[in-house]
Enzyme design. Structure first.
Site, mmCIF file in Angstrom:
data_model
loop_
_atom_site.group_PDB
_atom_site.id
_atom_site.type_symbol
_atom_site.label_atom_id
_atom_site.label_comp_id
_atom_site.label_asym_id
_atom_site.label_seq_id
_atom_site.Cartn_x
_atom_site.Cartn_y
_atom_site.Cartn_z
ATOM 1 N N GLU A 99 29.383 97.856 62.146
ATOM 2 C CA GLU A 99 30.524 98.092 63.050
ATOM 3 C C GLU A 99 30.788 99.591 63.206
ATOM 4 O O GLU A 99 31.202 100.049 64.270
ATOM 5 C CB GLU A 99 31.760 97.326 62.530
ATOM 6 C CG GLU A 99 31.608 95.827 62.795
ATOM 7 C CD GLU A 99 32.266 94.921 61.775
ATOM 8 O OE1 GLU A 99 33.167 95.353 61.049
ATOM 9 O OE2 GLU A 99 31.836 93.740 61.695
ATOM 10 N N GLY A 172 30.069 87.668 61.303
ATOM 11 C CA GLY A 172 31.196 87.080 62.033
ATOM 12 C C GLY A 172 30.799 86.008 63.027
ATOM 13 O O GLY A 172 31.584 85.615 63.881
HETATM 14 P P1 13P Z 1 31.464 88.098 57.830
HETATM 15 O O1 13P Z 1 31.330 87.594 56.409
HETATM 16 O O2 13P Z 1 32.826 87.890 58.404
HETATM 17 O O3 13P Z 1 30.343 87.609 58.691
HETATM 18 O O4 13P Z 1 31.295 89.709 57.759
HETATM 19 C C1 13P Z 1 30.225 90.235 57.068
HETATM 20 C C2 13P Z 1 30.387 91.693 56.964
HETATM 21 O O5 13P Z 1 30.279 92.423 57.936
HETATM 22 C C3 13P Z 1 30.750 92.249 55.644
HETATM 23 O O6 13P Z 1 30.626 93.639 55.633
#
Ligand code: 13P
Length: 249
Positions: A99, A172
């Site tokens: 991200e 996600g």
């Molecule tokens: P999720 O477990 O919500 O898929 O996110 C993973 C993540 O980016 C952890 O840094």
């Protein structure tokens, strides 16, 4: 802390968490079923670091931050320094999360500065790498990971490091990599790290939850999980810790 445990289960809260609910989260954490085999860590947003530092430590949970700038202090409006993270009680700092790479355009050159700054200030980077869906489909996953890991070339291999492999298409989305994909990719990451003179833990991240954690932790080359959504509730976080403890037993 560090390499003494078999697994690390780390919760990356991303941009989630208010003071009151986060204090209840800590209250609701149950006892780590295998403290010698599983390390628990939480990376809340910056605003909660100071308030959660002591309560988390009392529950045996290691504190980390989700990012930082590389300078120690100065005219960098809106930024947080490694010294401030140490002051707040952090052991880990996540660097290179997809991200941050994709939304904030963080690339290899900046990440190298951040890695060096983390080490200079006594933080352990949790360095994230991972390919996009198009890259996996085009068969370039290993090339992408190799390029992301190349940032570590020439760094002091005695400094603490944890790597997290997070396929971007699994973050996600509720879609996890298959056990075959996980084992195969973790083997490549460990091999690439060895080529760079490093032996360190490689966590898996991407839609890890209470239901799939045990099979993911059982995959060859997986040394823990970096958990997003499922780390926001104490019960699901503890279920993932329990799954790791079962695999470690
Ligand atoms: P999720 O477990 O919500 O898929 O996110 C993973 C993540 O980016 C952890 O840094």
């Amino acid at each position: 802390m560090g390499d003494s445990t078999q697994f690390v289960i780390a919760g990356n809260w991303k941009m989630n968490g208010m003071l009151e609910e986060s204090l209840s989260f800590v209250d609701n954490l149950t006892e780590n079923p295998a403290p010698n085999a599983v390390e628990m860590a939480i990376m809340p947003p910056y605003t909660l670091l100071h308030s959660l530092s002591k309560p988390l430590a009392e529950k045996g949970v290691v504190l980390g931050a989700q990012s930082m700038y590389f300078e120690k202090s100065g005219a960098f409006t809106g930024s947080i320094s490694p010294l401030m993270l140490r002051d707040a009680g952090c052991h880990y700092v996540i660097l290179g999360h997809s991200e941050r790479r994709d939304i904030m355009h963080e690339g290899n050159a900046l990440l190298r500065k951040k890695l060096d700054a983390a080490w200079e200030n006594g933080l352990e980077p949790m360095f994230c790498i991972g390919e996009h869906l198009e890259e996996r489909e085009a068969g370039t996953t290993n090339e992408v990971l190799k390029n992301q890991l190349s940032v570590l070339a020439g760094t002091d291999v005695s400094l603490p490091l944890t790597v997290a492999y997070e396929p971007v298409w699994a973050i996600g989305t509720g879609k996890t990599a298959s056990p075959e994909q996980v084992s195969e990719t973790h083997a490549f990451v460990h091999q690439e790290l060895a080529r760079l003179g490093r032996k360190c833990r490689v966590l898996y991240g991407g839609s890890v939850n209470a239901g799939n954690a045990e099979s993911l932790m059982a995959c060859e080359g997986v040394d823990g999980a970096l958990v997003g959504g499922a780390s926001l509730k104490a019960d699901s976080f503890m279920e993932i810790v329990a799954a790791a403890a079962r695999v470690a037993a």
